[in-house]
Write an enzyme that holds these catalytic residues in place. Structure first.
Site, PDB file in Angstrom:
ATOM      1  N   ASP A 197       0.787  -1.335   0.156  1.00 32.68           N
ATOM      2  CA  ASP A 197       0.095   0.055   0.126  1.00 32.68           C
ATOM      3  C   ASP A 197       0.830   1.116  -0.006  1.00 32.68           C
ATOM      4  OD1 ASP A 197      -2.409   1.850   0.446  1.00 32.68           O
ATOM      5  OD2 ASP A 197      -3.284  -0.264   0.837  1.00 32.68           O
ATOM      6  N   HIS A 274      -3.224   3.398  -4.738  1.00 31.99           N
ATOM      7  CA  HIS A 274      -2.416   2.629  -3.489  1.00 31.99           C
ATOM      8  C   HIS A 274      -0.965   2.430  -3.620  1.00 31.99           C
ATOM      9  CE1 HIS A 274      -5.502   3.272  -0.605  1.00 31.99           C
ATOM     10  NE2 HIS A 274      -6.373   2.753  -1.478  1.00 31.99           N
ATOM     11  N   ASP A 336      -8.655  -0.808  -6.004  1.00 27.69           N
ATOM     12  CA  ASP A 336      -9.888   0.285  -5.450  1.00 27.69           C
ATOM     13  C   ASP A 336      -8.885   1.678  -5.257  1.00 27.69           C
ATOM     14  OD1 ASP A 336      -8.018  -1.003  -3.392  1.00 27.69           O
ATOM     15  OD2 ASP A 336      -9.160   0.230  -2.035  1.00 27.69           O
ATOM     16  N   GLU A 337      -9.791   2.618  -5.272  1.00 28.67           N
ATOM     17  CA  GLU A 337      -9.359   4.210  -5.052  1.00 28.67           C
ATOM     18  C   GLU A 337      -8.168   4.518  -5.363  1.00 28.67           C
ATOM     19  OE1 GLU A 337     -10.935   4.173  -0.485  1.00 28.67           O
ATOM     20  OE2 GLU A 337      -8.910   3.412  -0.705  1.00 28.67           O
ATOM     21  N   TRP A 403     -16.828  -4.426  -1.189  1.00 31.78           N
ATOM     22  CA  TRP A 403     -16.435  -3.841   0.030  1.00 31.78           C
ATOM     23  C   TRP A 403     -17.529  -2.563   0.167  1.00 31.78           C
ATOM     24  CZ3 TRP A 403     -14.118   1.191   1.229  1.00 31.78           C
ATOM     25  CH2 TRP A 403     -13.655   1.792  -0.068  1.00 31.78           C
ATOM     26  N   ASP A 430     -12.260  -2.930  11.877  1.00 31.36           N
ATOM     27  CA  ASP A 430     -11.548  -1.964  12.285  1.00 31.36           C
ATOM     28  C   ASP A 430     -12.285  -0.709  12.711  1.00 31.36           C
ATOM     29  OD1 ASP A 430     -11.515  -2.336   9.425  1.00 31.36           O
ATOM     30  OD2 ASP A 430     -10.856  -0.332   9.378  1.00 31.36           O
ATOM     31  N   TRP A 481      -8.283  -3.577   8.650  1.00 26.98           N
ATOM     32  CA  TRP A 481      -7.422  -2.574   8.103  1.00 26.98           C
ATOM     33  C   TRP A 481      -6.701  -2.072   9.498  1.00 26.98           C
ATOM     34  CZ3 TRP A 481      -6.562  -2.647   3.126  1.00 26.98           C
ATOM     35  CH2 TRP A 481      -7.711  -3.108   2.427  1.00 26.98           C
ATOM     36  N   THR A 482      -5.304  -1.710   9.270  1.00 29.34           N
ATOM     37  CA  THR A 482      -4.565  -1.231  10.593  1.00 29.34           C
ATOM     38  C   THR A 482      -3.928   0.318  10.355  1.00 29.34           C
ATOM     39  OG1 THR A 482      -2.417  -1.970   9.360  1.00 29.34           O
ATOM     40  CG2 THR A 482      -3.758  -3.578  10.637  1.00 29.34           C
ATOM     41  N   GLU A 483      -4.551   0.989   9.773  1.00 26.62           N
ATOM     42  CA  GLU A 483      -4.123   2.524  10.051  1.00 26.62           C
ATOM     43  C   GLU A 483      -3.923   2.910  11.526  1.00 26.62           C
ATOM     44  OE1 GLU A 483      -6.519   2.905   6.388  1.00 26.62           O
ATOM     45  OE2 GLU A 483      -6.635   1.637   8.123  1.00 26.62           O
TER      46      GLU A 483
END
Length: 619
Positions: A197, A274, A336-337, A403, A430, A481-483
């Site tokens: 990412d 990403h 995505d994104e 998603w 998350d 997700w681990t932000e």
């Protein structure tokens, strides 16, 4: 009520079961998660000795028997493998009689001992996991008294997935293996490993060494909840370099560990979005000159790779090294994104559009995805991506992971694509677990509110689909997700107990699910989590809400209960945070009305850990 009878039996089967087994304990009383399809509990108990012999017929059965031996040893049993079937207390082997599906199993505990049968190793492992839930969670000495039971079970879905993002924050191999153990214990079969990412590239690629020397490292990390800042001027950083990656040997080790537990590892290599971490090491793949750096904050970055031939060659080279590491059939490309800001002003992209006859830049991403899919297909792999891959057009063989709600999954299934349902509103673990946004009683997290009951309520088969279209739904997947998840302990806090609800979503047919039935079965699992030293979130007490109140003149009466067996409930009426020194709940709580009172209650688990407070403002 006939306690011995599974709630899903037909009236005829109900009578037969009652006649055969009488008033045996309810299936619910076994505390099994996820709920098996068919459970019979005839009268009687089997004494499992301290020294246990396991017989296994065939190579797969012997492999599973080895795992069972390890797990029984951890529970204080002296377990050994034997070739003498008659001498064994536990027997693993092929199913006889009616055919079973590839992951189905039968478990019988009776006078002869324990028999677990299945078509293959996966079913045998799942039968073993159910058997282990019949045992105490901690080591005990001497014989164990096990209830007689007959279980016939099979999963509702072929894809039962859980995701882990190691790009935003990196997790060591030891924790990744523990994560896989979580999944195996609750009958998940797919581990989606998000490896790349903007904030870090986490897999060694020998042809591109700068991916690990540069792309795997960021100079610092944002401090605090990004979504609460009004502008970038408010951003603060920790000033600490952060990074990490897995060598290919470590990847092989994890994949082999998962394979032994019948879990397929699906790697995700993000493209084309990403990807600023790639550009930090290889800026020549961008649409405009750099320099670039590995991103230090969260969200969506407009700097993405340019969809040129060198970029496609780069990803083919990367995949050439990724594919041999992961024997499963799927490779996840993200998709995505991917903002097209840079593409719209790129002469290279305009040339692609002109050459291919495209009128919309989004079509370029579809063209890019199809190029990658052609390569994956040539290597015997299937492409899977997030639901944005639908927007530019994809080949019929591509699989879509939905998603952004269910819309993308519904559209994909209607078009004939296989689908994994992973909607953020139900399965993004998350998200917050407290109705108060960014509650001071919870650790820092991305926000939102996803309580246990909502996770459990999810049905992966949308009613908008016909039965034929529903057949394209492979199953559900929970994501982490681990932000804001920086440590293994916090990952466990976010996962549990919601992962147990997700396991039942994935394993148990929706028609058999019932949250009121699930809650008491959840209770015994907390002791198992304690035994495995899992840092689960202690659920707050139930019943402190306006809906539960019994209204009487001048007062409201609340009946509280805890999901954790043996726990205390402590409360206050003045808004202070309850603890062991405040009033203990022992009878229905009467609260006067006509004045403002902030009622708060916490669960204090037997291990001493305290839940966040449940609270209600009474006027």
């Amino acid at each position: 009520m006939l306690a011995a009878v599974p709630r899903f039996l037909t009236p005829l089967a109900l009578l037969a079961s009652t006649a055969a087994f009488g008033q045996a304990p309810a299936a619910q009383g076994l505390g099994l998660v996820p709920l098996p399809r068919e459970v019979q509990t005839p009268a009687g108990h089997y004494a499992l000795p301290q020294k246990v012999s396991i017989y296994a017929a065939g190579p797969e059965a012997r492999s599973v028997a080895g795992l069972l031996q390890e797990m029984l040893t951890a529970l204080g049993r002296t377990a050994s493998l034997t070739t003498n079937r008659q001498a064994a207390q536990i027997r693993l082997g092929p199913a006889t009689g009616a055919a079973l599906g590839p992951e189905a199993y039968r478990l019988a505990v009776g006078r002869p001992g324990v028999d677990i049968t299945a078509t293959g190793g996966a079913g045998l492992l799942y039968g073993c996991q159910t058997f282990l839930q019949l045992l105490p969670p901690r080591p005990t000495a001497g014989p164990l008294s096990l209830p007689y039971v007959r279980i016939s079970d099979a999963p509702a879905f072929t894809w039962r997935g859980v995701h882990l993002d190691v790009s935003r924050h990196f997790f060591p191999v030891e924790f990744v293996k523990k994560y896989i153990d979580f999944l195996a214990a609750y009958k998940f079969n797919t581990f989606h490993w998000h490896l790349t990412d903007d904030q870090g590239w986490r897999i060694e690629i020998k042809k591109y060494p700068k991916l690990t020397t540069i792309s795997s490292q960021r100079k610092q990390t944002l401090v605090g909840a990004q979504q609460t800042f009004k502008s970038p001027a408010d951003f603060k950083y920790d000033g600490q370099p952060y990074g990490g990656f897995y060598t290919q040997e470590q990847i092989k080790d994890v994949v082999a560990y998962a394979k032994r537990r019948y879990i397929t590892v699906v790697p995700e290599i993000e493209m084309p979005g990403h990807s600023v971490a790639i550009l930090a090491a290889y800026p020549e793949l961008a649409c405009q000159p750099g320099p670039y750096e590995v991103w230090t904050k969260w969200g969506v970055n407009e700097d993405i790779v340019c969809p040129t031939e060198p970029t496609i060659k780069f990803f083919e080279d990367v995949l050439a090294e990724v594919i041999p590491l992961f024997p499963g059939k799927y490779v996840h490309i993200g998709g995505d994104e991917a903002p097209k800001t840079r593409w719209k002003t790129s002469a290279a992209v305009q040339e692609i559009m002109k050459r291919e006859g495209f009128t919309d830049v989004e079509q370029v991403q579809g063209w890019f995805n199809r190029r990658i899919e052609t390569y994956l297909t040539s290597k015997g792999k299937k492409l899977i991506g997030w639901d944005e891959i639908l927007e530019g057009g994809i080949a019929p063989s591509a699989t879509v992971m939905s998603w952004r709600g269910e819309k993308g999954g519904i559209e994909a299934a209607q078009k004939g694509h296989d689908v994994v349902m992973s909607p953020g509103g139900w399965l993004y673990l998350d998200a917050g677990q407290n109705p108060v946004p960014h509650s001071p009683n919870e650790p820092l997290m991305i926000g939102g509110y996803l309580p246990l009951e909502k996770v459990y309520s999810y049905n992966p088969l949308p009613a908008a689909l016909t039965p034929a279209q529903q057949a394209h739904v492979l199953g559900p997947q929970a994501n982490l997700w681990t932000e804001y998840i920086t440590t293994p302990a916090k990952a466990e806090y976010m996962l549990f107990p919601r992962l147990l609800a997700a396991s039942e979503v994935a394993w148990t047919p929706n028609a058999q699910k019932n949250y009121a039935d699930f809650v008491p079965r959840l209770g015994p699992q907390f002791a198992r989590l304690d035994a495995k030293k899992i840092n689960y979130r202690v659920p707050e007490p139930l019943g402190l809400d306006s809906v539960s109140a019994q209204r009487q003149p001048g007062r409201q009466v609340f009946t509280l209960r805890s999901l954790v067996p043996g726990a205390q409930i402590r409360y206050t009426l003045d808004g202070h945070l309850p603890d062991l020194t405040t009033e203990r709940y022992t009878q229905p709580l009467t609260v006067p009305t006509g004045q403002r009172l902030l009622v708060r209650a916490v669960t204090i688990a037997p291990n001493g850990r305290v839940s966040p407070p449940a609270e209600l403002l009474v006027r």
